[in-house]
Design a protein around this motif. Structure first.
Motif, PDB file in Angstrom:
ATOM      1  N   GLY A 144      -5.490   1.890  -6.605  1.00 11.58           N
ATOM      2  CA  GLY A 144      -4.958   2.320  -5.311  1.00 11.58           C
ATOM      3  C   GLY A 144      -5.007   1.194  -4.295  1.00 11.58           C
ATOM      4  N   HIS A 145      -4.065   1.212  -3.374  1.00  9.51           N
ATOM      5  CA  HIS A 145      -3.998   0.101  -2.409  1.00  9.51           C
ATOM      6  C   HIS A 145      -3.163   0.468  -1.179  1.00  9.51           C
ATOM      7  CE1 HIS A 145      -0.463  -0.215  -5.076  1.00  9.51           C
ATOM      8  NE2 HIS A 145       0.175  -0.510  -3.951  1.00  9.51           N
ATOM      9  N   PHE A 146      -3.426  -0.248  -0.118  1.00 10.68           N
ATOM     10  CA  PHE A 146      -2.462  -0.386   0.987  1.00 10.68           C
ATOM     11  C   PHE A 146      -1.563  -1.552   0.632  1.00 10.68           C
ATOM     12  CE2 PHE A 146      -5.831   1.569   3.652  1.00 10.68           C
ATOM     13  CZ  PHE A 146      -5.072   2.482   4.359  1.00 10.68           C
ATOM     14  N   HIS A 147      -0.404  -1.627   1.218  1.00 10.32           N
ATOM     15  CA  HIS A 147       0.369  -2.854   1.124  1.00 10.32           C
ATOM     16  C   HIS A 147      -0.191  -3.854   2.139  1.00 10.32           C
ATOM     17  CE1 HIS A 147       3.891  -0.534  -0.861  1.00 10.32           C
ATOM     18  NE2 HIS A 147       2.986  -0.936  -1.726  1.00 10.32           N
ATOM     19  N   GLN A 148      -0.241  -5.111   1.683  1.00 10.83           N
ATOM     20  CA  GLN A 148      -0.713  -6.172   2.581  1.00 10.83           C
ATOM     21  C   GLN A 148       0.115  -6.150   3.869  1.00 10.83           C
ATOM     22  OE1 GLN A 148      -2.888  -8.485   0.733  1.00 10.83           O
ATOM     23  NE2 GLN A 148      -3.628  -8.957   2.777  1.00 10.83           N
ATOM     24  N   ALA A 165       7.241   0.235   2.931  1.00  7.34           N
ATOM     25  CA  ALA A 165       7.178   1.520   2.227  1.00  7.34           C
ATOM     26  C   ALA A 165       7.496   1.332   0.749  1.00  7.34           C
ATOM     27  CB  ALA A 165       8.151   2.499   2.874  1.00  7.34           C
ATOM     28  N   GLU A 166       7.512   2.439   0.008  1.00 10.39           N
ATOM     29  CA  GLU A 166       7.738   2.371  -1.448  1.00 10.39           C
ATOM     30  C   GLU A 166       8.251   3.728  -1.924  1.00 10.39           C
ATOM     31  OE1 GLU A 166       4.292   0.910  -3.486  1.00 10.39           O
ATOM     32  OE2 GLU A 166       5.258   0.981  -5.451  1.00 10.39           O
ATOM     33  N   PHE A 167       8.973   3.720  -3.046  1.00 11.58           N
ATOM     34  CA  PHE A 167       9.342   4.980  -3.711  1.00 11.58           C
ATOM     35  C   PHE A 167       8.706   5.036  -5.088  1.00 11.58           C
ATOM     36  CE2 PHE A 167      12.756   5.907  -0.678  1.00 11.58           C
ATOM     37  CZ  PHE A 167      12.697   7.294  -0.661  1.00 11.58           C
ATOM     38  N   TYR A 168       8.177   6.211  -5.453  1.00 10.64           N
ATOM     39  CA  TYR A 168       7.720   6.498  -6.816  1.00 10.64           C
ATOM     40  C   TYR A 168       8.616   7.612  -7.362  1.00 10.64           C
ATOM     41  CZ  TYR A 168       3.025   4.220  -6.728  1.00 10.64           C
ATOM     42  OH  TYR A 168       1.960   3.335  -6.685  1.00 10.64           O
ATOM     43  N   PHE A 169       8.899   7.537  -8.675  1.00  8.31           N
ATOM     44  CA  PHE A 169       9.666   8.580  -9.366  1.00  8.31           C
ATOM     45  C   PHE A 169       8.864   8.990 -10.602  1.00  8.31           C
ATOM     46  CE2 PHE A 169      12.505   5.623  -7.251  1.00  8.31           C
ATOM     47  CZ  PHE A 169      13.361   6.440  -6.538  1.00  8.31           C
ATOM     48  N   ALA A 210      -1.976   4.115   2.136  1.00  4.32           N
ATOM     49  CA  ALA A 210      -2.488   3.727   0.817  1.00  4.32           C
ATOM     50  C   ALA A 210      -2.073   4.782  -0.210  1.00  4.32           C
ATOM     51  CB  ALA A 210      -4.005   3.611   0.858  1.00  4.32           C
ATOM     52  N   HIS A 211      -1.977   4.351  -1.483  1.00  2.76           N
ATOM     53  CA  HIS A 211      -1.478   5.270  -2.511  1.00  2.76           C
ATOM     54  C   HIS A 211      -2.167   5.014  -3.842  1.00  2.76           C
ATOM     55  CE1 HIS A 211       1.183   1.920  -1.530  1.00  2.76           C
ATOM     56  NE2 HIS A 211       1.441   1.778  -2.839  1.00  2.76           N
ATOM     57  N   ARG A 212      -2.359   6.101  -4.590  1.00  2.00           N
ATOM     58  CA  ARG A 212      -3.066   6.057  -5.877  1.00  2.00           C
ATOM     59  C   ARG A 212      -2.522   7.173  -6.748  1.00  2.00           C
ATOM     60  NH1 ARG A 212      -9.412   6.689  -5.547  1.00  2.00           N
ATOM     61  NH2 ARG A 212      -9.392   4.442  -5.955  1.00  2.00           N
ATOM     62  N   GLY A 222       3.129  -6.940  -0.961  1.00  3.68           N
ATOM     63  CA  GLY A 222       1.793  -7.395  -1.339  1.00  3.68           C
ATOM     64  C   GLY A 222       0.844  -6.216  -1.523  1.00  3.68           C
ATOM     65  N   HIS A 223      -0.326  -6.497  -2.122  1.00  7.02           N
ATOM     66  CA  HIS A 223      -1.314  -5.444  -2.389  1.00  7.02           C
ATOM     67  C   HIS A 223      -2.618  -5.780  -1.687  1.00  7.02           C
ATOM     68  CE1 HIS A 223       1.050  -4.576  -6.314  1.00  7.02           C
ATOM     69  NE2 HIS A 223       1.410  -3.744  -5.370  1.00  7.02           N
ATOM     70  N   ASP A 224      -3.147  -4.831  -0.955  1.00  4.91           N
ATOM     71  CA  ASP A 224      -4.445  -4.998  -0.300  1.00  4.91           C
ATOM     72  C   ASP A 224      -5.395  -3.964  -0.902  1.00  4.91           C
ATOM     73  OD1 ASP A 224      -6.682  -5.002   1.263  1.00  4.91           O
ATOM     74  OD2 ASP A 224      -5.648  -4.647   3.160  1.00  4.91           O
TER      75      ASP A 224
HETATM   76 ZN    ZN Z   1       2.313   0.099  -3.713  1.00 12.37          ZN
END
Ligand code: ZN
Ligand code: PAN
Length: 187
Positions: free
Chosen positions: A88-92, A97-101, A136-138, A158-160
């Motif tokens: 899991g992470h926040f984006h740097q 934003a992001e999409f998951y499918f 953040a997402h996991r 990026g990934h934080d």
């Molecule tokens: Zn992400």
């Protein structure tokens, strides 16, 4: 869609596997997930080279405006009573934003905004998830089969992984007598 090589790319929407040249793979094993699960002693007792998840990614031009495309394959299983999950992470770059499918399996997407309560979405074949900026997402696999989800996100994101420490996500997901239980962490 065409790869930068000009060759066609195919994604198997039942599995998320890419049929393309230059697919990159990143594997995350039990040994890499120190401090992620609530019972770290139970994690340490499991085989350290067990692959909990891996990500396959198409090659993307590394420049502002371009997008990454990748599929995460998260194994079924538990550390003590806690379901397998990604780090899991926040984006740097928090504003990205992001999409998951969801493609296969059953799971939960944990979403943790910076300044608001955590919330969850069910992941299943055909589910669509908008991960807003500053969130953040996991992924958590609550099923008996591999959970696979396709993701698209900006290459500059990026990934934080650090900012979630030490408290982590405020929701954890356990198997309590065969039922999926969402529990507020630290209570
Ligand atoms: Zn992400
Ligand atoms: C995904 C994640 C992937 C692995 O591609 O990177 O699911 O999870 P961790 O990065 O938290 O280990 C994504 O959200 N990219 O931004």
């Amino acid at each position: 869609m065409t790869a930068s090589s000009g060759l066609p790319v195919r994604v198997d929407l039942l599995t998320g596997h890419f049929d393309a040249i230059n697919v990159q793979h990143k594997s995350t094993c039990m040994r890499d997930l120190q401090g992620v699960f609530s019972d770290d002693a139970a994690r340490k007792a499991l085989p350290e080279d067990f692959e909990v998840y891996h990500v396959e990614m198409l090659a993307s031009p590394q420049q502002e405006g371009e997008l990454h495309t990748g599929t995460t394959h998260l194994m079924p299983g538990k550390v003590a009573d806690e379901f397998f999950m990604t780090r899991g992470h926040f984006h740097q770059r928090r504003e990205q934003a992001e999409f998951y499918f969801g493609l296969r399996g059953e799971g939960i997407l944990l979403l943790q905004p910076e300044n608001a309560p955590a919330y969850t979405e069910q992941v299943f074949a055909g589910s669509v998830h908008h991960i807003p900026s500053f969130t953040a997402h996991r992924l958590v696999n609550t099923g008996h089969d591999v959970l696979s989800a396709l993701a698209v996100w900006p290459v500059i994101a990026g990934h934080d992984y650090q900012s979630l420490q030490p408290d982590g996500f405020r929701i954890r997901v356990f198997d309590r007598d065969g039922k999926v239980s969402l529990e507020v962490a630290g209570v």
